[in-house]
Enzyme design. Sequence first.
Site, short mmCIF file in Angstrom:
data_model
loop_
_atom_site.label_atom_id
_atom_site.label_comp_id
_atom_site.label_asym_id
_atom_site.label_seq_id
_atom_site.Cartn_x
_atom_site.Cartn_y
_atom_site.Cartn_z
N MET A 63 40.41 31.64 37.27
CA MET A 63 39.57 30.75 37.10
C MET A 63 38.69 30.05 35.43
SD MET A 63 38.33 29.99 40.06
CE MET A 63 40.00 30.75 41.16
N GLY A 102 37.08 32.73 30.63
CA GLY A 102 37.82 32.97 31.94
C GLY A 102 37.37 34.52 32.65
N LYS A 103 38.18 34.24 33.81
CA LYS A 103 37.93 35.59 34.80
C LYS A 103 39.49 35.35 35.58
CE LYS A 103 35.82 39.33 34.34
NZ LYS A 103 35.00 39.92 33.10
N GLY A 104 39.81 36.63 36.23
CA GLY A 104 40.55 36.61 37.15
C GLY A 104 40.86 37.84 38.00
#
Length: 402
Positions: free
Chosen positions: A50, A95-97
């Site tokens: 994201m 962001g992050k994943g």
Amino acid sequence: MLETAHDEIKKAAKKLQLTDQDIDELLKVEHEHQFKIELDSGKTLGAFRMQHSSKRGPYKGGIRFHPDVDLDEVKALATLMSFKTAAVNIPMGGGKGGVVVNPRELSKEEVEEIARKYVRGLQEHLGPQTDVPAPDVNTNGEIIDWMVDEYSKLTGDETKASFTGKTIANGGSEGRIQATGYGGYLVVNELLEQMGRADEELTFAVQGAGNVAEYFVRSVLDKRPNWKFIAISDSSATVYRKDGLDMHSLLALKEGKGRFSDYEGGDAEVRSSYAIIGLECDVLVLAALGDAVNEGNQDQVKASMILELANGPVDSDVMEELEWRDISIIPDIVANAGGVIVSYLEWQQNLDGEHWPEDTVLRKLEDIIVPATRDMVTTSRKENVNLKTAAFINAIKRLKNA
Ligand code: NAD
């Protein structure tokens, strides 16, 4: 978590009298990537990245490998990263994943396969000027090294600035291991100095004894002999001594993978793990889990200040009640930002082809986190809001002006 993150942002945005449209704009995730990773064994895993905001710089935030990873959680974490990088004023976004997997059920070869296929699935959306991920829950320097290697093979990029949290031998930064704990020390020290209390004999109780807690404790022992640790806990027990603990022996016990329930140190008492929350002290340091102080135990808190080193360790529903009782809460968004600040410094070193010594990295961390703390206090006084809302107000202003 997504709702809590949005509520916090809306609260600060209302204070700034932003319109609903402005608020929607702040909450919107710029890009949502959702894909499947097919393993050679035939297993298929869900994967996400994201990318919430790149208004202030490349997306920045970890990649976690966990069976409970879901879209909303990753969105909330990505959103909070944009506000954290803005709150401490570094030129990066959020962001992050994540990959939905339990790495404990995988061989090392499969973990490497996932890391490389994650990068292949996202290749065009990553890069030093686009999105710079880092390790998170269940990912580490070795996994990030595989990701960097894969990204370099695919794109020819040789800077290694595509990811941070690499091993030192592969372009990682000195000082990353102590960054979050040391940053937390700098933040609480600055606040106490502003209150004119830093030179007092203050008492500290610390929940958690992992990486963040260890370097917070080491920083205090090194810099503030007048501050005393009266308690520390892990998931097995709390060790308590009213006149102060021998922290060196307690840290050594954890280094040797011991448990506090087995501690035998003179006249220190060993109590239950959750006893830490209700101890009388000046500063309660929460460095273990989210929601550690919640509706069930908030009335036990006797500290006058809480330092949030974990993410969201004080449940948002009880914050007002604590503040009404004059307990000030130093928010995670600034208090635990040392890690992302050193990640940013790693990225800078890679782009410039440099490797700075530890003292340079830690000085640069201080030059960023202390002014961010001052800004938070100034806004809190000016707007008559708590420190958390003040940090979000600063972040929103920077995001809107970007
Ligand atoms: P870690 O895994 O090294 O340590 C966690 C510690 O918490 C362990 O000592 C564990 O025993 C303890 N713990 C678990 N349950 C507990 C309980 N019920 N009571 C008391 N202690 C308990 O993790 P860490 O890297 O030190 O991170 C701590 C927190 O800070 C996490 O919430 C993490 O998300 C957050 N955080 C970490 C960083 C970083 O740079 N490491 C940055 C930002 C936020």
